[in-house]
Motif scaffolding. Sequence first.
Motif, PDB file in Angstrom:
ATOM      1  N   VAL A  50     -14.706   1.951  -9.208  1.00 38.57           N
ATOM      2  CA  VAL A  50     -13.902   2.917  -8.452  1.00 38.57           C
ATOM      3  C   VAL A  50     -13.527   2.351  -7.088  1.00 38.57           C
ATOM      4  CG1 VAL A  50     -13.866   5.227  -7.443  1.00 38.57           C
ATOM      5  CG2 VAL A  50     -14.914   4.867  -9.685  1.00 38.57           C
ATOM      6  N   GLN A  51     -14.452   1.695  -6.436  1.00 41.93           N
ATOM      7  CA  GLN A  51     -14.162   1.100  -5.128  1.00 41.93           C
ATOM      8  C   GLN A  51     -13.072   0.041  -5.237  1.00 41.93           C
ATOM      9  OE1 GLN A  51     -18.170  -0.158  -4.215  1.00 41.93           O
ATOM     10  NE2 GLN A  51     -18.560   1.626  -2.890  1.00 41.93           N
ATOM     11  N   LYS A  52     -13.108  -0.758  -6.293  1.00 43.65           N
ATOM     12  CA  LYS A  52     -12.074  -1.774  -6.499  1.00 43.65           C
ATOM     13  C   LYS A  52     -10.702  -1.136  -6.702  1.00 43.65           C
ATOM     14  CE  LYS A  52     -14.938  -5.432  -8.571  1.00 43.65           C
ATOM     15  NZ  LYS A  52     -15.203  -6.194  -9.827  1.00 43.65           N
ATOM     16  N   ILE A  53     -10.668  -0.043  -7.447  1.00 42.97           N
ATOM     17  CA  ILE A  53      -9.398   0.626  -7.713  1.00 42.97           C
ATOM     18  C   ILE A  53      -8.808   1.197  -6.429  1.00 42.97           C
ATOM     19  CG2 ILE A  53      -8.326   2.558  -8.931  1.00 42.97           C
ATOM     20  CD1 ILE A  53     -10.404   2.102 -11.166  1.00 42.97           C
ATOM     21  N   TYR A  54      -9.646   1.835  -5.609  1.00 46.25           N
ATOM     22  CA  TYR A  54      -9.163   2.377  -4.340  1.00 46.25           C
ATOM     23  C   TYR A  54      -8.726   1.265  -3.372  1.00 46.25           C
ATOM     24  CZ  TYR A  54     -11.111   7.031  -5.434  1.00 46.25           C
ATOM     25  OH  TYR A  54     -11.392   8.262  -5.987  1.00 46.25           O
ATOM     26  N   ARG A  55      -9.433   0.153  -3.385  1.00 47.61           N
ATOM     27  CA  ARG A  55      -9.113  -0.933  -2.460  1.00 47.61           C
ATOM     28  C   ARG A  55      -7.869  -1.695  -2.877  1.00 47.61           C
ATOM     29  NH1 ARG A  55     -13.640  -3.556  -2.800  1.00 47.61           N
ATOM     30  NH2 ARG A  55     -12.920  -5.121  -4.303  1.00 47.61           N
ATOM     31  N   GLY A  56      -7.697  -1.904  -4.175  1.00 49.83           N
ATOM     32  CA  GLY A  56      -6.583  -2.700  -4.654  1.00 49.83           C
ATOM     33  C   GLY A  56      -6.913  -4.176  -4.665  1.00 49.83           C
ATOM     34  N   VAL A  57      -5.957  -4.988  -5.079  1.00 47.55           N
ATOM     35  CA  VAL A  57      -6.197  -6.413  -5.264  1.00 47.55           C
ATOM     36  C   VAL A  57      -6.396  -7.116  -3.920  1.00 47.55           C
ATOM     37  CG1 VAL A  57      -3.705  -6.949  -5.314  1.00 47.55           C
ATOM     38  CG2 VAL A  57      -5.356  -8.514  -6.383  1.00 47.55           C
ATOM     39  N   THR A  58      -7.417  -7.959  -3.885  1.00 48.31           N
ATOM     40  CA  THR A  58      -7.677  -8.774  -2.693  1.00 48.31           C
ATOM     41  C   THR A  58      -8.005 -10.199  -3.120  1.00 48.31           C
ATOM     42  OG1 THR A  58     -10.038  -8.179  -2.702  1.00 48.31           O
ATOM     43  CG2 THR A  58      -8.569  -6.837  -1.337  1.00 48.31           C
ATOM     44  N   ALA A  59      -7.711 -11.130  -2.232  1.00 47.01           N
ATOM     45  CA  ALA A  59      -8.094 -12.521  -2.440  1.00 47.01           C
ATOM     46  C   ALA A  59      -9.601 -12.651  -2.233  1.00 47.01           C
ATOM     47  CB  ALA A  59      -7.332 -13.418  -1.468  1.00 47.01           C
ATOM     48  N   PRO A  60     -10.187 -13.786  -2.601  1.00 47.17           N
ATOM     49  CA  PRO A  60     -11.629 -13.965  -2.419  1.00 47.17           C
ATOM     50  C   PRO A  60     -12.111 -13.747  -0.986  1.00 47.17           C
ATOM     51  CG  PRO A  60     -10.799 -15.642  -3.898  1.00 47.17           C
ATOM     52  CD  PRO A  60      -9.600 -14.902  -3.381  1.00 47.17           C
ATOM     53  N   ASP A  61     -11.247 -13.999   0.000  1.00 48.62           N
ATOM     54  CA  ASP A  61     -11.663 -13.803   1.392  1.00 48.62           C
ATOM     55  C   ASP A  61     -11.441 -12.368   1.880  1.00 48.62           C
ATOM     56  OD1 ASP A  61      -8.933 -13.644   1.640  1.00 48.62           O
ATOM     57  OD2 ASP A  61      -8.739 -15.222   3.164  1.00 48.62           O
ATOM     58  N   GLY A  62     -11.007 -11.480   0.984  1.00 42.00           N
ATOM     59  CA  GLY A  62     -10.811 -10.084   1.345  1.00 42.00           C
ATOM     60  C   GLY A  62      -9.404  -9.717   1.750  1.00 42.00           C
ATOM     61  N   THR A  63      -8.494 -10.686   1.807  1.00 45.40           N
ATOM     62  CA  THR A  63      -7.112 -10.410   2.181  1.00 45.40           C
ATOM     63  C   THR A  63      -6.411  -9.601   1.090  1.00 45.40           C
ATOM     64  OG1 THR A  63      -6.966 -12.479   3.420  1.00 45.40           O
ATOM     65  CG2 THR A  63      -4.888 -11.437   2.794  1.00 45.40           C
ATOM     66  N   HIS A  64      -5.786  -8.505   1.479  1.00 46.92           N
ATOM     67  CA  HIS A  64      -5.040  -7.699   0.513  1.00 46.92           C
ATOM     68  C   HIS A  64      -3.823  -8.473   0.020  1.00 46.92           C
ATOM     69  CE1 HIS A  64      -6.967  -3.700   0.705  1.00 46.92           C
ATOM     70  NE2 HIS A  64      -7.314  -4.062   1.920  1.00 46.92           N
ATOM     71  N   LEU A  65      -3.614  -8.467  -1.298  1.00 44.29           N
ATOM     72  CA  LEU A  65      -2.457  -9.131  -1.892  1.00 44.29           C
ATOM     73  C   LEU A  65      -1.388  -8.131  -2.302  1.00 44.29           C
ATOM     74  CD1 LEU A  65      -4.253 -11.843  -4.055  1.00 44.29           C
ATOM     75  CD2 LEU A  65      -3.421 -12.010  -1.693  1.00 44.29           C
ATOM     76  N   TYR A  66      -1.562  -6.885  -1.877  1.00 44.21           N
ATOM     77  CA  TYR A  66      -0.550  -5.855  -2.092  1.00 44.21           C
ATOM     78  C   TYR A  66      -0.720  -4.821  -0.980  1.00 44.21           C
ATOM     79  CZ  TYR A  66       2.410  -2.271  -4.082  1.00 44.21           C
ATOM     80  OH  TYR A  66       3.398  -1.347  -4.243  1.00 44.21           O
ATOM     81  N   SER A  67       0.329  -4.039  -0.785  1.00 41.14           N
ATOM     82  CA  SER A  67       0.327  -3.077   0.320  1.00 41.14           C
ATOM     83  C   SER A  67      -0.363  -1.766  -0.075  1.00 41.14           C
ATOM     84  CB  SER A  67       1.763  -2.804   0.778  1.00 41.14           C
ATOM     85  OG  SER A  67       2.602  -2.518  -0.338  1.00 41.14           O
ATOM     86  N   GLY A  68      -1.648  -1.872  -0.460  1.00 39.98           N
ATOM     87  CA  GLY A  68      -2.448  -0.690  -0.719  1.00 39.98           C
ATOM     88  C   GLY A  68      -3.061  -0.648  -2.093  1.00 39.98           C
ATOM     89  N   GLY A  69      -4.064   0.244  -2.238  1.00 39.77           N
ATOM     90  CA  GLY A  69      -4.715   0.474  -3.521  1.00 39.77           C
ATOM     91  C   GLY A  69      -4.413   1.881  -4.001  1.00 39.77           C
ATOM     92  N   GLU A  70      -5.016   2.274  -5.112  1.00 40.46           N
ATOM     93  CA  GLU A  70      -4.780   3.593  -5.679  1.00 40.46           C
ATOM     94  C   GLU A  70      -5.201   4.691  -4.699  1.00 40.46           C
ATOM     95  OE1 GLU A  70      -3.648   3.944  -9.665  1.00 40.46           O
ATOM     96  OE2 GLU A  70      -2.682   2.900  -7.998  1.00 40.46           O
ATOM     97  N   ALA A  71      -4.369   5.702  -4.574  1.00 40.50           N
ATOM     98  CA  ALA A  71      -4.635   6.790  -3.630  1.00 40.50           C
ATOM     99  C   ALA A  71      -5.751   7.681  -4.133  1.00 40.50           C
ATOM    100  CB  ALA A  71      -3.364   7.611  -3.419  1.00 40.50           C
ATOM    101  N   LYS A  72      -6.566   8.163  -3.212  1.00 35.81           N
ATOM    102  CA  LYS A  72      -7.553   9.174  -3.564  1.00 35.81           C
ATOM    103  C   LYS A  72      -6.804  10.453  -3.932  1.00 35.81           C
ATOM    104  CE  LYS A  72     -11.294   7.262  -0.733  1.00 35.81           C
ATOM    105  NZ  LYS A  72     -10.584   6.129  -0.104  1.00 35.81           N
ATOM    106  N   GLY A  73      -7.123  10.974  -5.090  1.00 34.55           N
ATOM    107  CA  GLY A  73      -6.393  12.102  -5.641  1.00 34.55           C
ATOM    108  C   GLY A  73      -5.553  11.719  -6.842  1.00 34.55           C
TER     109      GLY A  73
END
Length: 590
Positions: free
Chosen positions: A326-349
Motif C-alpha cells: 500500500v505504501q508503494k502504491i501511494y508513493r508511486g514509482v521511485t528510483a533506487p535513490d528515492g527520486t520520483h520518476l513520475y509526478s505523484g502516486g495513487e491518491a488516498k481515496g
Amino acid sequence: MRRPRLPYRPSRTRAALLAAVAAAALTVTAVLVAPTSSAGPTTVTATAGRDLPVTQPTLPCAQLAAQDFSRLDGAATGITAATVVAKSDTNKYEYCKVTGVIAPQIHFELRLPTQTYRGRYLQLGCGGYCGSVNVTTSPAATAGCAPLTDGTFVVGQDDEGHTGTGGADVWATDPQLKVDFGYRSEHVFAVAAKAIVKSFYGAPPAYSYYSGCSDGGREALLEAQRYPDDFDGIQAGAPAFNQTALNGFEEAYLGTVDFRADGSVILPAAKLDMLHTAVIARCTDDGIGNGTIQDPDACAFDPATLQCPGDEDAANCLTTEQVTVVQKIYRGVTAPDGTHLYSGGEAKGSEPQWAGLVIPKDGQTQKDLFMYRIGSGFLRWLGTWTAKPQLELTADLFTERSFERTMKEFAGIYDATDPDLTPFYRSGGKLIMWHGLADGYIPPTGSIAYRQAVVDTVGRATADRFYRFYTVPGMFHCAGGYGATSIDFLSPLLDWTESGKAPGAVTAAKLDSDGSAAYTRPVYPYPQQVKYAGTGDRDNAANYVAYTPKGKTADDAFRWAGAPFKSGTELWCESANGRDMTCARRRSKS
C-alpha cells in the motif's frame, strides 16, 4: 536534423468564420436541469450568449463521398462513405454519417446534422492507446449539455492512426504511427473535419471545440499547446499529459508491486474495501458532508495503523508485507535513490479502483492487470524505436538512467507538458481542465502540478482570463465514483467561449439508480474547496459555499526527475521514405 514540414498556421480567423454565418443572432438561455433531489429540482443556467442560426446543408449527404479532399495541406483525406442516419428512439436527430481516412491511415467518423446544425463542431478525444472510432453524444463531463444532444453540433472522432491490436501494440513498430498517435492525428482530423463541414454547409464552423478525457485529455492539451488555432474551446479531463513517464514508469511499476518473486499475490482485492473505509474515516472532509476527500495530498492516513496483531493475516487488517504494498502504491514509482520518476502516486481515496488495475481480482494474474498491460505495451512497442516483445517488467527498468533515456527519445513526441499556453490565449482560446480526486488510473497530483506550471509561466492574472482547473472529490477516472460525479463542464465552456462569461461553480450530482439525484454539490475552480453554509438542505448544492484552505495558495509543483514542466521540449517529426523518422525541436512558437 531537418526541420519537419508539418503545417503550423491558423486554419481560420474568428472574424472570418463569424462573418460566414448569418449576421442576425439571438440571445438565448440554455437551461440545464439537474435531476431532482429531496429539496426539489436544482437548475443550473448556462447562457449561450450568441445563439447561431440553424444552417441547412448545401448539398445532399451522399454527394460528400464524391468531393475531393485529397489536396488538403498536410491532411490528404478520402471519404469512404456518406449516408443519412434517420432520427429514431435511440437517435435524437437526423444526421449525415461520414467515414473516411486521412493519410496514411487515420480513420474517422463525422456526424453532420441535416436539419438542426447551429455552427458548432465538437471533436472527441479517445482513451487508452485508442485504435478505434466510437463517436458518442455522452462523452465524459458533459452530463445534461443540451447542445450536444439536440443536434446543434457536428460531432467527430478519429482512431489516432491505427487499429487496436490488443495487448500487443504492434502498430507502434511503424514510426509514422507513433507520430500520428503522439500528436499529429487530432490536428489533421480537425483540418479535414472543418473542410468537410464547409463543403456540406457552405461555411466552416463558427466555433470549434475539443473534449477528451484520459488519453483524450492529453490530446486536448496537445491541441492547445501545439496547434493553438485549431479550437476555440477545449475541455481536458484527467489528462494523461505526462504520458511517457506515466505509461513507461508509473503504470509499469504499479503492475509489479503486488507480487512476490514466485508470482503469488501479496495484497488480495478482498481487503480493498476495508482499506478504503479506513482512509475515508481518517480523511473525509466533513465540510462537504458526503464521505469524500477534497485534498487527498493532505490526508495523513498511514496504512501501518492497520497492521495485523502479531502480523497474523486476517480480513480486517494488513500484514507487514501488505502495508509495504500500500505504501508503494501511494508513493508511486521511485528510483533506487528515492527520486520520483513520475509526478505523484495513487491518491488516498482511490482504493476502490485498484482492483483489476494494480491489485488482481480473483482469478487474475499479473499479466491481466491494466497497469501491467499498458506499461509493458509502452515499453515493448511505443517507447522504443526497436520493438522489444520479450521485455518483462523488472526493477532495472525503474532507474534514473532508464528514465532519462526514454524521456529524451519519446517525451517530445507523446507528452503534452508545455505550460506556455500564451499562443492559445492570444488566439482567444478557452481551456477547462478537470480531474477526479479518486482517480485510480492517473494520479491527480500531476494535473495539479501542471496547473501550477501554467500559472507560473503565464502569470495568474493571464491564466484566469482563459484557463480553469477543477478537481472533483470522489470521482474515479473520467466518470463514476462515490461522490457527486455527474457533471457538465461543456456548457460552461460554451458560455465562456461564446459570451465571455467566465465559469465559477459547476454543479455536480450523485445519481441514484433511476437517474435522479441523491444530492448535489458545487465544484469550484482550484484551489477553492466547499463547505456547508450552515443552513438549508444539505443535499442541495445551493447551500454550500467556497473557501480556500490555509496554505492552498502555496506552490503545488511536484518534485520529480522530470521537473519542472517547461516549453521547447516538443519534437516535430517527418519521414522521407515512410520508414526512417527525422525529429527536431522548433526554435520558437510561430
